[in-house]
Design a protein around this motif. Structure first.
Motif, PDB file in Angstrom:
ATOM      1  N   GLU A 440       0.837  -1.202   0.000  1.00  0.00           N
ATOM      2  CA  GLU A 440       0.000   0.000   0.000  1.00  0.00           C
ATOM      3  C   GLU A 440       0.874   1.255   0.000  1.00  0.00           C
ATOM      4  O   GLU A 440       1.862   1.333   0.741  1.00  0.00           O
ATOM      5  N   THR A 441       0.529   2.223  -0.806  1.00  0.00           N
ATOM      6  CA  THR A 441       1.265   3.489  -0.798  1.00  0.00           C
ATOM      7  C   THR A 441       0.883   4.308   0.431  1.00  0.00           C
ATOM      8  O   THR A 441      -0.212   4.180   0.981  1.00  0.00           O
ATOM      9  N   LEU A 442       1.827   5.139   0.869  1.00  0.00           N
ATOM     10  CA  LEU A 442       1.545   6.062   1.974  1.00  0.00           C
ATOM     11  C   LEU A 442       0.858   7.288   1.378  1.00  0.00           C
ATOM     12  O   LEU A 442       1.497   8.265   0.986  1.00  0.00           O
ATOM     13  N   ALA A 443      -0.463   7.187   1.256  1.00  0.00           N
ATOM     14  CA  ALA A 443      -1.263   8.261   0.656  1.00  0.00           C
ATOM     15  C   ALA A 443      -1.798   9.167   1.754  1.00  0.00           C
ATOM     16  O   ALA A 443      -2.337   8.687   2.761  1.00  0.00           O
ATOM     17  N   VAL A 444      -1.632  10.467   1.564  1.00  0.00           N
ATOM     18  CA  VAL A 444      -2.077  11.450   2.558  1.00  0.00           C
ATOM     19  C   VAL A 444      -2.866  12.538   1.843  1.00  0.00           C
ATOM     20  O   VAL A 444      -2.344  13.211   0.947  1.00  0.00           O
ATOM     21  N   GLU A 445      -4.116  12.698   2.256  1.00  0.00           N
ATOM     22  CA  GLU A 445      -4.991  13.710   1.662  1.00  0.00           C
ATOM     23  C   GLU A 445      -5.222  14.841   2.656  1.00  0.00           C
ATOM     24  O   GLU A 445      -5.648  14.615   3.790  1.00  0.00           O
ATOM     25  N   PHE A 446      -4.945  16.068   2.234  1.00  0.00           N
ATOM     26  CA  PHE A 446      -5.293  17.254   3.011  1.00  0.00           C
ATOM     27  C   PHE A 446      -6.683  17.700   2.567  1.00  0.00           C
ATOM     28  O   PHE A 446      -6.880  18.053   1.394  1.00  0.00           O
ATOM     29  N   LEU A 447      -7.629  17.672   3.481  1.00  0.00           N
ATOM     30  CA  LEU A 447      -8.999  18.085   3.173  1.00  0.00           C
ATOM     31  C   LEU A 447      -9.147  19.547   3.568  1.00  0.00           C
ATOM     32  O   LEU A 447      -8.889  19.919   4.718  1.00  0.00           O
ATOM     33  N   ASN A 448      -9.588  20.389   2.632  1.00  0.00           N
ATOM     34  CA  ASN A 448      -9.568  21.830   2.871  1.00  0.00           C
ATOM     35  C   ASN A 448     -10.776  22.490   2.228  1.00  0.00           C
ATOM     36  O   ASN A 448     -11.108  22.207   1.070  1.00  0.00           O
ATOM     37  N   ASP A 449     -11.439  23.365   2.982  1.00  0.00           N
ATOM     38  CA  ASP A 449     -12.582  24.101   2.426  1.00  0.00           C
ATOM     39  C   ASP A 449     -12.319  25.600   2.338  1.00  0.00           C
ATOM     40  O   ASP A 449     -13.232  26.378   2.085  1.00  0.00           O
ATOM     41  N   SER A 450     -11.067  26.015   2.551  1.00  0.00           N
ATOM     42  CA  SER A 450     -10.734  27.436   2.523  1.00  0.00           C
ATOM     43  C   SER A 450      -9.734  27.713   1.406  1.00  0.00           C
ATOM     44  O   SER A 450      -8.564  27.309   1.497  1.00  0.00           O
ATOM     45  N   PRO A 451     -10.156  28.405   0.340  1.00  0.00           N
ATOM     46  CA  PRO A 451      -9.240  28.689  -0.774  1.00  0.00           C
ATOM     47  C   PRO A 451      -7.975  29.419  -0.342  1.00  0.00           C
ATOM     48  O   PRO A 451      -6.919  29.234  -0.950  1.00  0.00           O
ATOM     49  N   SER A 452      -8.070  30.225   0.714  1.00  0.00           N
ATOM     50  CA  SER A 452      -6.904  30.987   1.146  1.00  0.00           C
ATOM     51  C   SER A 452      -5.803  30.096   1.694  1.00  0.00           C
ATOM     52  O   SER A 452      -4.654  30.536   1.821  1.00  0.00           O
ATOM     53  N   ILE A 456      -0.708  27.672   1.282  1.00  0.00           N
ATOM     54  CA  ILE A 456       0.041  27.139   2.417  1.00  0.00           C
ATOM     55  C   ILE A 456       0.184  25.625   2.302  1.00  0.00           C
ATOM     56  O   ILE A 456       1.255  25.060   2.551  1.00  0.00           O
ATOM     57  N   VAL A 457      -0.892  24.956   1.897  1.00  0.00           N
ATOM     58  CA  VAL A 457      -0.879  23.498   1.831  1.00  0.00           C
ATOM     59  C   VAL A 457      -0.089  22.994   0.633  1.00  0.00           C
ATOM     60  O   VAL A 457       0.626  21.974   0.737  1.00  0.00           O
ATOM     61  N   ASN A 458      -0.174  23.672  -0.495  1.00  0.00           N
ATOM     62  CA  ASN A 458       0.481  23.160  -1.709  1.00  0.00           C
ATOM     63  C   ASN A 458       1.991  22.980  -1.553  1.00  0.00           C
ATOM     64  O   ASN A 458       2.534  21.946  -1.966  1.00  0.00           O
ATOM     65  N   PRO A 459       2.729  23.933  -0.971  1.00  0.00           N
ATOM     66  CA  PRO A 459       4.166  23.684  -0.755  1.00  0.00           C
ATOM     67  C   PRO A 459       4.422  22.510   0.199  1.00  0.00           C
ATOM     68  O   PRO A 459       5.407  21.780   0.035  1.00  0.00           O
ATOM     69  N   TYR A 460       3.546  22.345   1.184  1.00  0.00           N
ATOM     70  CA  TYR A 460       3.657  21.217   2.109  1.00  0.00           C
ATOM     71  C   TYR A 460       3.483  19.903   1.350  1.00  0.00           C
ATOM     72  O   TYR A 460       4.238  18.940   1.543  1.00  0.00           O
ATOM     73  N   VAL A 461       2.500  19.870   0.456  1.00  0.00           N
ATOM     74  CA  VAL A 461       2.274  18.684  -0.374  1.00  0.00           C
ATOM     75  C   VAL A 461       3.509  18.388  -1.225  1.00  0.00           C
ATOM     76  O   VAL A 461       3.946  17.231  -1.342  1.00  0.00           O
ATOM     77  N   GLU A 462       4.105  19.420  -1.808  1.00  0.00           N
ATOM     78  CA  GLU A 462       5.305  19.228  -2.627  1.00  0.00           C
ATOM     79  C   GLU A 462       6.447  18.635  -1.802  1.00  0.00           C
ATOM     80  O   GLU A 462       7.176  17.737  -2.258  1.00  0.00           O
ATOM     81  N   ASN A 463       6.625  19.121  -0.587  1.00  0.00           N
ATOM     82  CA  ASN A 463       7.674  18.593   0.286  1.00  0.00           C
ATOM     83  C   ASN A 463       7.434  17.127   0.617  1.00  0.00           C
ATOM     84  O   ASN A 463       8.372  16.318   0.659  1.00  0.00           O
ATOM     85  N   LEU A 464       6.179  16.781   0.879  1.00  0.00           N
ATOM     86  CA  LEU A 464       5.850  15.393   1.194  1.00  0.00           C
ATOM     87  C   LEU A 464       6.080  14.487  -0.007  1.00  0.00           C
ATOM     88  O   LEU A 464       6.526  13.331   0.141  1.00  0.00           O
ATOM     89  N   LYS A 465       5.791  14.966  -1.197  1.00  0.00           N
ATOM     90  CA  LYS A 465       6.049  14.172  -2.403  1.00  0.00           C
ATOM     91  C   LYS A 465       7.541  13.897  -2.549  1.00  0.00           C
ATOM     92  O   LYS A 465       7.958  12.807  -2.983  1.00  0.00           O
ATOM     93  N   ASP A 470       2.532   9.924  -1.110  1.00  0.00           N
ATOM     94  CA  ASP A 470       1.545  10.215  -2.163  1.00  0.00           C
ATOM     95  C   ASP A 470       0.549  11.233  -1.597  1.00  0.00           C
ATOM     96  O   ASP A 470      -0.562  10.900  -1.199  1.00  0.00           O
ATOM     97  N   ALA A 471       0.984  12.487  -1.558  1.00  0.00           N
ATOM     98  CA  ALA A 471       0.208  13.546  -0.905  1.00  0.00           C
ATOM     99  C   ALA A 471      -0.600  14.330  -1.925  1.00  0.00           C
ATOM    100  O   ALA A 471      -0.177  14.509  -3.075  1.00  0.00           O
ATOM    101  N   LYS A 472      -1.762  14.798  -1.495  1.00  0.00           N
ATOM    102  CA  LYS A 472      -2.583  15.637  -2.361  1.00  0.00           C
ATOM    103  C   LYS A 472      -3.461  16.558  -1.518  1.00  0.00           C
ATOM    104  O   LYS A 472      -3.742  16.277  -0.345  1.00  0.00           O
ATOM    105  N   LEU A 473      -3.887  17.633  -2.137  1.00  0.00           N
ATOM    106  CA  LEU A 473      -4.841  18.573  -1.535  1.00  0.00           C
ATOM    107  C   LEU A 473      -6.194  18.378  -2.206  1.00  0.00           C
ATOM    108  O   LEU A 473      -6.275  18.415  -3.442  1.00  0.00           O
TER     109      LEU A 473
END
Length: 617
Positions: A440-452, A456-465, A470-473
């Motif tokens: 199984e891959t280590l998949a991590v999903e950031f669940l977010n309802d705030s466009p602002s 902040i989350v996207n650079p974090y996702v890039e670092n995790l990749k 297997d990170a995504k927003l």
């Protein structure tokens, strides 16, 4: 449900000692430890303007939408301020920790051990329809919250109260169950919202259900207009029973409080610039740094100010869903935490205005520091010997958030995180993704309802990749966010949440971190279950002095941080606010609230000038 902070009353009328007859204290309030600041004959709260004029409107924005006016149900999304109609028997102040005072009562009575409390209710309290409030309404409110309140709240409440008795129409007694720490219970019972029994029954209301029919309380404001999902307006009740009550003098000064809803942070900001609402507590660092260059700020028609904030940090953080098997191993959580670069984010995204959160009690004297003190060890060691906490907690320094370099991807932290995941059995494959023994891959999903938060989350996702995760927003609307993060779904990996705390903590800690509420709580969203944490919560609740409470809270903070259920974010010790120049406030604000909807007031002449200029309608 928010609790109130209380304590033992020793000073009442004209500064004399509270009456104690047959070991029973009769007082105008209660304090957890020590003396009440206000005497029984206080004229008004020390931080308000008792001569503040009444009138005008203040308006703010809210995110998303709403489809309910019931703030006490997990069903639906309640409108902002939808609990403003309610009052409780006791009320705290914004300049005193651990104390509350009679609002709907004249006095309260309790024995030295606080195993029961009697509230002597005022005879002039009226619901917003003019009907009198009696002890029957208090009993009904208690029974309704016990049967139909938020599951985590009523789970705790059921263990605390033995019985409730109406002694006469204006007197009610709560008796508590043996085996509890009674320290906070008189104040907790005084903090229950009081609703009209007659109105509830006549309208066939149900506390568990979403409803657009507002519940009726005794508060200063009532619902005026509702545009479902778009705006809600509250109107000051001119016949409010407590206009001359010393607790309320100089407060509730606006005739109208209005909330305007926006689905997008940028749209909300443009709405403020256009005058669609008039007061903004700015949460975006980039907006604060670069967005307030429009002409009305330069002319002084819109004020942009920083005001001191003495509150502890709110525990804002990325929160793991510990119910997920992949997050059971603390090494996995630590590795993911290492990849969030606060220092780069603060310099690049936040314009340097924030400080890092390390403690659940950050920015207070309750935060654990360094290695445990001998007093903390006395609490922690027996729990460690039971095998309920790791031995390392006795010798290690309190867990601190990792420090990163000035580049987005910190190579040192990347190496540390890689080693942790390797140890935990998540190995990098030929495709660069980490997998466990099951493939199984280590998949991590950031669940977010705030466009602002995307930036902040996207650079974090890039670092995790870069780590092989297997990170995504995933962006969702606020309704989806509610449904996926509430019981019974808890369908998320990581969300932005809060590690909640109070200055004088009690039974609410079981809602925030207790095992018994982990699968029903709207506060323990991470699903933390630890028998060691449960025991530490009991120690905090049983503290009999401020010194004991401080030591116990530091021990609990130390243990919570060792759980690594969060990736702490940031805070600032200033309120960054902007508003149209028609509002005023006392020169010195109290340390624990901004109070713009509470004790600020409207300057009619300034408002008229803004309207004459065409800036406001």
């Amino acid at each position: 449900m928010a609790r109130h902070w209380f304590g033992l009353a020793v000073a009442i009328a004209l500064g004399s000692m509270a009456q104690a007859q047959d070991g029973v204290t009769v007082s105008h309030g209660i304090s957890t430890f020590g003396e009440l600041k206000l005497p029984a004959d206080y004229a008004h709260l020390p931080y308000v303007n008792p001569n503040a004029p009444k009138g005008g409107e203040i308006s703010q924005w809210a995110f998303g939408g709403f489809d309910s006016m019931n703030p006490y149900s997990v069903k639906g999304r309640a409108a902002g301020l939808s609990s403003v109609m309610f009052e409780s028997i006791l009320q705290g102040t914004a300049d005193e920790i651990g104390a509350v005072y009679c609002l709907l009562c004249t006095t309260m009575e309790y024995p030295a051990d606080r195993s029961w409390v009697v509230f002597n209710l005022r005879d002039d309290v009226k619901f917003s329809d003019g009907t009198p409030m009696t002890a029957d309404d208090v009993l009904f409110s208690y029974e309704t919250f016990l049967a139909k309140g938020l599951t985590d709240f009523r789970t705790v409440l059921a263990t605390q109260v033995e019985k409730v008795e109406v002694l006469d129409p204006l007197k009610i007694k709560f008796t508590f169950k043996a085996g509890n720490s009674f320290r906070d219970l008189p104040a907790d019972m005084g903090g229950l919202p009081i609703m009209s029994k007659a109105h509830y029954q006549a309208n066939n209301l149900d506390l568990e259900e979403s409803s657009m029919t507002p519940f009726m309380g005794t508060g200063q404001y009532v619902v005026d207009k509702i545009d479902v999902g778009k705006s809600v307006t509250y109107r000051r009740n001119p016949d409010y029973w407590g206009n001359s009550h010393p607790m309320q003098i100089g407060r509730g000064n606006f005739d109208i409080i209005r909330l305007e809803y926006y689905g997008d942070y940028d749209a909300a900001f443009e709405g403020f610039k256009a005058g669609n609402y008039t007061f903004r507590n700015e949460a975006s660092s980039i907006k604060w740094a670069t967005g307030y260059d429009f002409p009305e700020v330069a002319s002084g028609q819109v004020k942009k100010v920083e005001l001191p904030d003495g509150n502890k940090a709110n525990g804002q953080s990325f929160v793991f869903n510990l119910r997920r098997e992949k997050f059971q191993d603390p090494r996995v959580r630590e590795a993911i935490g290492l990849m969030f670069n606060f220092e780069w984010s603060n310099a690049t995204l936040f314009y340097g205005i924030y400080a890092r959160i390390n403690s659940v009690w950050e920015n207070s004297w309750l935060a654990a520091e360094g290695v445990p003190t001998p007093e903390e060890l006395a609490i922690l060691k027996p729990i460690v010997e039971e095998g309920l906490l790791p031995e390392s907690i006795l010798t290690d320094e309190a867990v601190m958030a990792p420090v990163s370099g000035d580049r987005q991807l910190d190579r040192g932290n990347l190496r540390k995180a890689s080693a942790l995941l390797d140890e935990a059995g998540w190995i990098v494959g030929n495709d660069g993704l980490r997998r466990n023994a099951k493939g199984e891959t280590l998949a991590v999903e950031f669940l977010n309802d705030s466009p602002s938060f995307d930036r902040i989350v996207n650079p974090y996702v890039e670092n995790l990749k870069a780590l092989g995760v297997d990170a995504k927003l995933t962006r969702v609307d606020n309704a989806q966010m509610e449904s996926r993060t509430r019981n019974p779904a808890y369908d998320f990996d990581i969300i932005v949440g809060n590690a909640r705390s109070g200055y004088i903590s009690g039974s609410e800690l079981k809602q925030y971190y207790g095992s018994e509420t982990a699968d029903v709580s709207v506060f323990n969203v991470m699903g933390l279950k630890s028998k060691g944490i449960d025991k530490l919560i009991d120690v905090v609740m049983a503290a009999k002095s401020l010194d004991e409470l401080t030591v116990a809270t530091k021990a609990l903070d130390r243990a919570l941080r060792a759980e690594r259920f969060w990736v702490p974010q940031w805070f600032k010790d200033q309120h960054t606010v902007a508003y149209y120049d028609m509002y005023e406030h006392p020169e010195t604000l109290p340390p624990y609230t901004l109070g713009e909807l509470d004790f600020w007031w409207y300057n009619e002449e300034k408002a008229a000038a803004l309207k004459a200029s065409g800036l406001l309608r």
